[in-house]
Design an enzyme around this catalytic site. Sequence first.
Site, PDB file in Angstrom:
ATOM      1  N   HIS A  60      32.261  24.320  18.843  1.00 56.37           N
ATOM      2  CA  HIS A  60      31.952  25.541  19.584  1.00 56.37           C
ATOM      3  C   HIS A  60      33.272  26.280  19.798  1.00 56.37           C
ATOM      4  O   HIS A  60      34.130  25.810  20.548  1.00 56.37           O
ATOM      5  CB  HIS A  60      31.289  25.210  20.919  1.00 56.37           C
ATOM      6  N   ASP A 303      31.314  17.888  18.114  1.00 52.38           N
ATOM      7  CA  ASP A 303      30.647  18.705  19.135  1.00 52.38           C
ATOM      8  C   ASP A 303      31.675  19.176  20.162  1.00 52.38           C
ATOM      9  O   ASP A 303      31.440  19.133  21.377  1.00 52.38           O
ATOM     10  CB  ASP A 303      29.501  17.949  19.807  1.00 52.38           C
ATOM     11  N   PHE A 321      27.276  21.538  30.290  1.00 56.78           N
ATOM     12  CA  PHE A 321      27.387  20.356  29.441  1.00 56.78           C
ATOM     13  C   PHE A 321      28.557  20.508  28.465  1.00 56.78           C
ATOM     14  O   PHE A 321      28.834  21.605  27.981  1.00 56.78           O
ATOM     15  CB  PHE A 321      26.113  20.176  28.610  1.00 56.78           C
TER      16      PHE A 321
END
Length: 427
Positions: A60, A303, A321
């Site tokens: 991300h 991730d 999160f």
Amino acid sequence: MSTLLRGGKVLVNDELVSKDIRIEDGKIVEMGEKLNVYNSEIIELDGKFVSQGFVDVHVHLREPGGEHKETIESGTRAAARGGFTTVCPMPNTRPVPDSVEHIEALNQSIKQHAKVRVLPYASITERQLGKDLVDFKALKEHGAFAFTDDGVGVQTASIMYEAMQQAAQLNMAIVAHCEDNSLIYGGAMHEGKVSKALNIPGIPSICEAVQIARDVLLAEAADCHYHVCHVSSKESVRVIRDAKRAGIKVTAEVTPHHLLLNETAITEDDAILKMNPPLRSEEDHQALIEALLDGTIDFIATDHAPHAADEKNQPMTKAPFGIVGSETAFPLLYTRFVKNGDWTLGQLIDYLALKPGQVFGLPYGKSLEVGSIADITVIDLDEKYEIKSEDFLSKSSNTPFIGEHVYGNVKLTLVEGQIAYQEGQHA
């Protein structure tokens, strides 16, 4: 002018062998012992390990819309610091890359600011709302790596089925964050003994596994490559294993943190350990390791999910999160699994470089050989160091691994022969 990497060691049949590597025009043109210098620029490696660059299909980068957490520039600097030469950013940005206009704007930002190769995802549905499908063909033509609504699961089976049909026609993958919203129950961690002890709402394992079970049947019907993000539970492993045995085109990834930790790492209401999917039971943890080793899970993806410190400095029920992982993945996994003899170094490199490229048909992450793209990571396997937040090149340092002492410090990262990261030079 060519570049000569002199005095490094490469893996040959799981043995470290001394080899020099000459790079020209972005490719490896010569490998061997004590190569002639000619007019090459020399980089001395002093016996350090030379690997193909790592490939991370799940990061991300937060740009556009979340630049206070991360940018394309900072996130790709962090990736290079961690040895990654190719990264694939998820589309949960604002705006979402759900149109030609939006993905072209993203492509321009990547071209201007990226320090490593960036292959962007497009979303499956407009604005990731799970209702209207994007124009798959147009987005593929404008550089979409694959399609995902990562951050949320696609809740409607008919939408997912139609997406898979369109992706299959284009020979593209559907990449899925698997989570049935009706089974989340407002949870902030795994539903289990720790959540009950801490009185924090939990997310049951079945929340993930139910959607994977639905999707593998849809993928079979659509004849689509279906890739499962960040597998976290033994139930999910069982579904994926059965689907593979049935010949369904399903692949899967697991994160470093799910390989390293379980729910017992959470001893208090501490959002630094809040991630999605959550850390689950020790039984789940062991099932993930076994699934990676037996090929049920194909490879490791970080991730990498940066958040600002004030966002994480909240109760678990309110904080976002995610944890960062680009800069810590290799040393943590090398220290835990290779140094103690559970895995070979070759296995770890396969999970971080070779297999991600193979699964998605990329020319990156392949073994170092003459003619291959010069995506290269140089690592001091013997150097022990402490993970410190002030050393991060990411804008964020939200990780529970601060203070860990690890081996395997990345010294140099090259993308197509050009320096993307060199220790001590961060400009």
